[in-house]
Design a protein around this motif. Structure first.
Motif, mmCIF file in Angstrom:
data_model
loop_
_atom_site.group_PDB
_atom_site.id
_atom_site.type_symbol
_atom_site.label_atom_id
_atom_site.label_comp_id
_atom_site.label_asym_id
_atom_site.label_seq_id
_atom_site.Cartn_x
_atom_site.Cartn_y
_atom_site.Cartn_z
ATOM 1 N N GLY A 34 5.186 2.667 2.817
ATOM 2 C CA GLY A 34 5.922 1.648 3.550
ATOM 3 C C GLY A 34 6.565 2.230 4.785
ATOM 4 N N PRO A 35 6.953 1.380 5.713
ATOM 5 C CA PRO A 35 7.605 1.858 6.938
ATOM 6 C C PRO A 35 8.999 2.402 6.650
ATOM 7 C CG PRO A 35 7.680 -0.533 6.832
ATOM 8 C CD PRO A 35 6.820 -0.089 5.687
ATOM 9 N N SER A 36 9.559 3.128 7.600
ATOM 10 C CA SER A 36 10.919 3.633 7.465
ATOM 11 C C SER A 36 11.877 2.471 7.235
ATOM 12 C CB SER A 36 11.329 4.406 8.724
ATOM 13 O OG SER A 36 10.507 5.533 8.899
ATOM 14 N N GLY A 39 13.129 0.969 1.831
ATOM 15 C CA GLY A 39 13.785 1.096 0.521
ATOM 16 C C GLY A 39 13.110 2.077 -0.413
ATOM 17 N N LYS A 40 12.100 2.792 0.055
ATOM 18 C CA LYS A 40 11.324 3.687 -0.807
ATOM 19 C C LYS A 40 12.197 4.802 -1.403
ATOM 20 C CE LYS A 40 8.565 5.057 2.476
ATOM 21 N NZ LYS A 40 9.301 4.481 3.623
ATOM 22 N N THR A 41 12.901 5.512 -0.522
ATOM 23 C CA THR A 41 13.739 6.618 -0.989
ATOM 24 C C THR A 41 14.895 6.108 -1.836
ATOM 25 O OG1 THR A 41 13.166 8.116 0.817
ATOM 26 C CG2 THR A 41 15.317 8.439 -0.209
ATOM 27 N N VAL A 195 7.020 9.219 -2.926
ATOM 28 C CA VAL A 195 7.205 8.526 -1.651
ATOM 29 C C VAL A 195 6.538 9.385 -0.590
ATOM 30 C CG1 VAL A 195 8.884 7.847 0.095
ATOM 31 C CG2 VAL A 195 9.324 7.344 -2.314
ATOM 32 N N THR A 196 5.578 8.825 0.124
ATOM 33 C CA THR A 196 4.802 9.653 1.033
ATOM 34 C C THR A 196 4.233 8.854 2.197
ATOM 35 O OG1 THR A 196 2.950 11.221 1.163
ATOM 36 C CG2 THR A 196 2.662 9.326 -0.291
ATOM 37 N N HIS A 197 4.002 9.564 3.300
ATOM 38 C CA HIS A 197 3.243 9.018 4.422
ATOM 39 C C HIS A 197 1.845 9.617 4.469
ATOM 40 C CE1 HIS A 197 6.559 6.790 6.146
ATOM 41 N NE2 HIS A 197 7.329 7.862 6.100
ATOM 42 N N GLU A 198 1.530 10.463 3.486
ATOM 43 C CA GLU A 198 0.218 11.111 3.437
ATOM 44 C C GLU A 198 -0.776 10.158 2.765
ATOM 45 O OE1 GLU A 198 -0.546 13.902 4.847
ATOM 46 O OE2 GLU A 198 1.493 14.451 5.454
ATOM 47 N N PHE A 211 3.207 -0.773 -2.028
ATOM 48 C CA PHE A 211 3.580 -0.895 -0.619
ATOM 49 C C PHE A 211 4.854 -1.712 -0.533
ATOM 50 C CE2 PHE A 211 3.244 -3.428 3.395
ATOM 51 C CZ PHE A 211 3.616 -2.396 4.233
ATOM 52 N N MET A 212 5.892 -1.124 0.088
ATOM 53 C CA MET A 212 7.190 -1.775 0.205
ATOM 54 C C MET A 212 7.531 -2.052 1.654
ATOM 55 S SD MET A 212 9.615 0.286 -2.536
ATOM 56 C CE MET A 212 11.020 -0.807 -2.165
#
Length: 242
Positions: A34-36, A39-41, A195-198, A211-212
């Protein structure tokens, strides 16, 4: 193994988590994308009680707890079943790699030093740092520091590990070595929420993807379904632009 229902978090300026549900089975590798600011972290931190959620419930190994009303002794007991790997390593800079791995075992878990040291050696060997036992964090690359953090996490034999963007602080050339360790853990059957952008890691290693956006789950499914046939336009757009 873990079931979260209706978890909510409000920091005062609005809800950061809006009634999020999450099911985790033993051996799952769940990638949260999900984008910055989505709420992921915050979700990970609330699940490990680094932040206190305002509402919702968690069922862990058959025991149910209510966020916002959980007792400190229950938090301590649940944390012994989990581990958390941070973006910024969170190592003790006045401790060697080995001491960073053994400190929690000796101090928090009252393990004899000799036993903790043997475990520390095995865990550092596992992440490819057998030649770095006595190195201090400033003598290690970012990728090596993060591998020490992973060794520290797995030393406690957790039931589940939470990874909060573990490669975000690394140069691209160091990212691969950390992801390779995580691939090995997944192959060993470790239960992980990442939680990743990879996206390639999420596609090839995780079995479930979430996906959030805006504090809510937009779409969830198998890695194959999310990457090859996403149902929501917002998911398709995110994957196209990421």
């Amino acid at each position: 193994m873990v079931e979260v229902k209706g978890i909510r978090k409000d920091f005062g300026e609005g809800e950061v988590l809006k009634s999020v549900d999450l099911n985790v089975e033993k051996g799952d590798v769940i990638a949260i994308l999900g984008p910055s600011g989505s709420g992921k972290t915050t979700l990970l931190r609330c699940m490990n009680f680094l932040e206190m959620a305002n509402g919702g419930t968690m069922c862990f190994d058959g025991e149910e707890f209510t966020f916002g009303h959980i007792k400190k002794r229950d938090i301590a007991r649940l944390r012994k079943k989990t581990a958390f790997v941070f973006q910024s390593y969170n190592l003790f800079f006045n401790r060697t790699a080995l001491q960073n791995v053994t400190e929690g075992l000796i101090v928090a878990r009252k393990m004899p030093k000799a036993e903790a040291t043997a475990i520390g050696h095995r865990m550092l060997d596992k992440v490819g740092l057998s030649a770095r036992y006595n190195y201090y964090p400033h003598q290690l690359s970012g990728g090596q520091q993060q591998r020490v953090a992973i060794a520290r996490a797995i030393a406690t034999q957790p039931e589940i590990i939470y990874f909060d963007e573990p490669t975000s602080a690394l140069d691209p050339e160091l990212t691969g070595e950390v992801l390779e360790v995580m691939r090995q853990l997944a192959g060993d059957g470790m239960t992980m929420i990442v939680v990743t952008h990879e996206l390639n890691f999420a596609k090839t290693v995780s079995n479930k993807v979430i996906f959030m956006e805006g504090g809510a789950v937009v779409e969830r499914g198998s890695a194959k379904d999310i990457f090859e046939n996403p149902k929501q336009e917002r998911t398709r757009e995110f994957l196209r632009l990421a």
